[in-house]
Design an enzyme around this catalytic site. Structure first.
Site, PDB file in Angstrom:
ATOM      1  N   GLY A   1     -11.178   4.133   0.727  1.00  0.00           N
ATOM      2  CA  GLY A   1     -12.175   4.895   1.469  1.00  0.00           C
ATOM      3  C   GLY A   1     -13.433   4.121   1.797  1.00  0.00           C
TER       4      GLY A   1
ATOM      5  N   CYS B   1     -13.217 -28.534   7.299  1.00  0.00           N
ATOM      6  CA  CYS B   1     -11.952 -27.919   6.888  1.00  0.00           C
ATOM      7  C   CYS B   1     -10.821 -28.948   6.888  1.00  0.00           C
ATOM      8  CB  CYS B   1     -11.618 -26.777   7.845  1.00  0.00           C
ATOM      9  SG  CYS B   1     -10.074 -25.933   7.471  1.00  0.00           S
TER      10      CYS B   1
ATOM     11  N   ASP C   1      -7.912  -7.403   0.576  1.00  0.00           N
ATOM     12  CA  ASP C   1      -6.962  -7.681   1.665  1.00  0.00           C
ATOM     13  C   ASP C   1      -7.589  -7.253   2.964  1.00  0.00           C
ATOM     14  OD1 ASP C   1      -6.494  -4.662   1.317  1.00  0.00           O
ATOM     15  OD2 ASP C   1      -5.349  -5.150   3.114  1.00  0.00           O
TER      16      ASP C   1
ATOM     17  N   CYS D   1      -7.473 -27.851   6.822  1.00  0.00           N
ATOM     18  CA  CYS D   1      -6.233 -27.122   7.116  1.00  0.00           C
ATOM     19  C   CYS D   1      -5.427 -27.882   8.169  1.00  0.00           C
ATOM     20  CB  CYS D   1      -6.523 -25.694   7.586  1.00  0.00           C
ATOM     21  SG  CYS D   1      -6.972 -25.541   9.326  1.00  0.00           S
TER      22      CYS D   1
ATOM     23  N   HIS E   1      -5.875 -21.486  10.337  1.00  0.00           N
ATOM     24  CA  HIS E   1      -7.240 -21.849   9.955  1.00  0.00           C
ATOM     25  C   HIS E   1      -7.962 -20.692   9.270  1.00  0.00           C
ATOM     26  CE1 HIS E   1     -11.215 -23.463   9.905  1.00  0.00           C
ATOM     27  NE2 HIS E   1     -11.617 -22.302  10.388  1.00  0.00           N
TER      28      HIS E   1
ATOM     29  N   CYS F   1      -7.102 -28.009  11.640  1.00  0.00           N
ATOM     30  CA  CYS F   1      -8.295 -28.862  11.737  1.00  0.00           C
ATOM     31  C   CYS F   1      -7.963 -30.342  11.576  1.00  0.00           C
ATOM     32  CB  CYS F   1      -9.343 -28.415  10.716  1.00  0.00           C
ATOM     33  SG  CYS F   1     -10.108 -26.838  11.191  1.00  0.00           S
TER      34      CYS F   1
ATOM     35  N   ASP G   1      -2.369   8.385  -1.487  1.00  0.00           N
ATOM     36  CA  ASP G   1      -3.719   8.940  -1.527  1.00  0.00           C
ATOM     37  C   ASP G   1      -4.143   9.418  -0.152  1.00  0.00           C
ATOM     38  OD1 ASP G   1      -3.783   6.372  -0.377  1.00  0.00           O
ATOM     39  OD2 ASP G   1      -5.926   6.208  -0.772  1.00  0.00           O
TER      40      ASP G   1
ATOM     41  N   ASP H   1       0.861  -1.181   0.000  1.00  0.00           N
ATOM     42  CA  ASP H   1       0.000   0.000   0.000  1.00  0.00           C
ATOM     43  C   ASP H   1       0.902   1.237   0.000  1.00  0.00           C
ATOM     44  OD1 ASP H   1       0.999   0.166   2.525  1.00  0.00           O
ATOM     45  OD2 ASP H   1      -0.906  -0.006   3.563  1.00  0.00           O
ATOM     46  N   SER H   2       0.309   2.408   0.124  1.00  0.00           N
ATOM     47  CA  SER H   2       1.099   3.632  -0.026  1.00  0.00           C
ATOM     48  C   SER H   2       1.418   4.295   1.312  1.00  0.00           C
ATOM     49  CB  SER H   2       0.311   4.638  -0.866  1.00  0.00           C
ATOM     50  OG  SER H   2      -0.833   5.076  -0.137  1.00  0.00           O
ATOM     51  N   GLY H   3       0.851   3.782   2.390  1.00  0.00           N
ATOM     52  CA  GLY H   3       1.012   4.442   3.678  1.00  0.00           C
ATOM     53  C   GLY H   3      -0.028   5.521   3.918  1.00  0.00           C
ATOM     54  N   GLY H   4      -0.773   5.877   2.878  1.00  0.00           N
ATOM     55  CA  GLY H   4      -1.763   6.939   3.024  1.00  0.00           C
ATOM     56  C   GLY H   4      -2.755   6.651   4.144  1.00  0.00           C
ATOM     57  N   PHE H   5      -3.317   5.461   4.117  1.00  0.00           N
ATOM     58  CA  PHE H   5      -4.326   5.112   5.122  1.00  0.00           C
ATOM     59  C   PHE H   5      -3.763   5.232   6.538  1.00  0.00           C
ATOM     60  CE2 PHE H   5      -6.499   2.019   7.836  1.00  0.00           C
ATOM     61  CZ  PHE H   5      -7.800   2.456   7.705  1.00  0.00           C
TER      62      PHE H   5
ATOM     63  N   GLN I   1     -11.110   7.471  -4.823  1.00  0.00           N
ATOM     64  CA  GLN I   1     -11.704   7.933  -3.569  1.00  0.00           C
ATOM     65  C   GLN I   1     -13.058   8.568  -3.901  1.00  0.00           C
ATOM     66  OE1 GLN I   1     -10.809   7.264  -0.572  1.00  0.00           O
ATOM     67  NE2 GLN I   1      -8.668   6.568  -0.762  1.00  0.00           N
TER      68      GLN I   1
END
Lengths: 376, 376
Positions: free
Chosen positions: A217, A305, A267, A307, A336, A310, A147, A93-97, A190
């Site tokens: 956003g 499951c 994500d 995994c 899991h 499990c 952003d 990501d850009s770090g903006g958030f 945005q």
């Protein structure tokens, strides 16, 4: 071009897209959930374990890596892939958030954002050019433009000013980004919860011809129905031949609803965060492992499951580990939950291929959420 | 008989024993280091990872499992092996060391020990018979008699009274222990740092004909030279055809010196505890990973090691994980340290086979400790 999106088919029942995203570190089948490795590690997991559950791409956070260990160090290590021993695709990501989430600790100007580190209070200044320098040093396959993620709720005028600055910053990012053969730069749409502003943002960014588009956003506190409404009118504005990434969304219902609305990538820290807090996502809904009813429950977290957790451990054992504050509790629950979401997206892709994603959604929701309302 | 000790040979240079211990869950090559899984998990590790580094047997703590999740639950789960997904041998201690370490929170009588839980302050009463009931429920291959571990320093009379009670409790444990086909009960030699008392304790316990013997009450704060002196005169008092277990000892020098003095089994929380605190044991001595000199050190923890951590990660990366408080830091350092001690004991066994353990010790110490004094 660093990446190429291949649209395989659209679900006749829902319009969801089945695709392949070709990147310098391999091909990703979409729609896809990307585990988050904020600090150059998906918390509690090794890369081999992520591969075993068929994680195809992971996300890492520019803000965190810039502050610690620093992008210069990661570059000296040979880039993020080599530093963390992950040879499949990475998105940063850009770090903006993160920067905008600092509230009083940051100050926005046209040039960039001045902020104080959450680690040691040191002062920093991030600009679109600086973010491109950092993301280039990290070396992810897919990188985000710098952003501003407007808060919710926010006034129309604030959101408009913010998205217009985000567009101007996107122009500067594009100009500063030179490693285009190895890294694909996404623009971030945005515009908050305002249809006209989402349209403006999408139009401006599409005109810049990015190799992919993120929708930012959202999942910032608004009701989910509102998020779905924004997606309903935003994704059709994006080019069909480019991937679309809905940032920070990872609840099972939102993954399915987002896919139905044409999203290709998701994500979220949700699966690993709730794992460390003792919660499993299962085919029958959530299991809060500390609950007394699991004390002598010698069945797996999720009977459907396969995994690692499990296959080998019982709810009673994991509950014991959780109450005893053992690291293996976080490991097993993270394993899991990540497996659950990755497998959910595999089922979504299969349902798209067979034009039955609407049916799949209804069956999944009835089982996962039962009579209760949909929530994280 | 649950176990059988097979003496393969004695090192001509040192007298150290090379052997095989046959147990219900497989054969253990001795001398051996046993990783500690206090709460039914070796901290930060999975059973598969322990197997990958050739851990042959692990230890678990009766005191902790009795309090949480409770031995009834473990029995209902099918025993400790099944509960924790470990199908190789397990040894459980008796809880004596932990209970006596509670200080003011416990009261000793001839019948047993009353104590308060460190978890919730609840009151409990452990007797030799109760401990046998708990250890039978847990189902380890090798179990310990309930003993008192006298503090250091302690007066001769205190230690004498204590060891004599430990002998009386050993008699009661032996009488109460009925699952002899599946579990081997060890007597624990006490006697502090007093030669006559060690002789008395060993003589009394050997007369009871246990399938194996532990040496307790060492590594409790005394100088290492004193511990070695006690071993010098204690191990010769134990039968040659039975295994000998030195409790709670796990520093590299003590593993080698103990082997030289005829010890077959060792356990200690040291490798995993210092791992979580950011310290690696390497062929060149300790690496304190937080130290600034490792910031851009892109070499493995130990250039001579082939463990998972050393094959895939650099000191710079592990330092970053440690400073960022990431679980993977504990995982990688625990993996390395356990591998280091398990591999050290493999080298010790090879040196015994080739009658050169004295040479091996000298070379190892020169490299590991350099010019500094030997310490944990």
């Amino acid at each position: 071009m660093a990446i190429r999106y291949e649209l395989i088919k659209e679900c006749k029942q829902t319009g969801a897209r089945l695709g392949r995203l070709h990147t310098p570190h391999g091909v990703i089948e979409t729609p896809i959930f990307m585990p988050v490795g904020t600090q150059a590690t998906v918390k509690a997991m090794t890369p081999e374990e992520l591969k075993e559950m068929n994680a195809q791409i992971i996300l890492s956070n520019t803000y965190h890596l810039y502050l610690r260990p620093g992008h210069d160090l990661v570059r000296a290590a040979g880039g993020l892939h080599k530093f963390m021993n992950w040879d499949r695709p990475i998105l940063t990501d850009s770090g903006g958030f993160q920067v905008f989430s600092l509230g009083d600790l940051r100050k926005i100007t046209e040039e960039g954002v001045e902020f104080q580190s959450h680690i040691d209070g040191s002062k920093h200044f991030l600009t679109p050019e600086k973010v491109m320098e950092i993301e280039t040093a990290l070396g992810a396959d897919i990188i985000m433009a710098f952003d501003e993620c407007a808060p919710f709720p926010a006034e129309w005028q604030y959101v408009k000013d913010s998205l217009e600055r985000t567009t101007r910053w996107a122009v500067r990012c594009k100009a500063a980004h030179t490693n285009t053969d190895n890294q694909a730069l996404f623009g971030i749409v945005q515009g908050g919860m305002y249809r006209d502003l989402r349209e403006q943002s999408a139009k401006e960014l599409v005109a810049l011809d990015f190799p992919g588009y993120s929708i930012g956003g959202l999942s910032v506190g608004e009701p989910k129905e509102l998020m779905y409404e924004v997606l309903d009118y935003t994704t059709p504005l994006l080019p069909k031949n480019k991937p679309r990434y809905l940032m920070g969304v990872g609840s099972p219902d939102a993954l399915i609803e987002g896919s139905i609305r044409g999203i290709d990538m998701f994500d979220c820290v949700l699966p690993t965060r709730i794992a460390r807090n003792g919660t499993a996502m299962t085919s029958q809904g959530k299991v809060i492992i500390k609950n007394a009813k699991y004390t002598r429950d010698f069945t797996p977290l999720d009977p459907e499951c396969d995994c690692y957790a499990c296959k080998h451990y019982t709810r009673a054992y994991i509950r014991h580990l959780y109450k005893a504050d053992e690291i293996l509790s976080s490991r097993l629950l993270s394993t899991h939950n990540l497996h659950f979401l990755i497998n959910l997206m595999k089922q979504v892709r299969e349902a798209i291929m067979e034009d039955r994603l609407g049916d799949f959604r209804n069956a999944f929701f009835a089982k996962y959420y039962g009579e209760t309302s949909k929530e994280d």
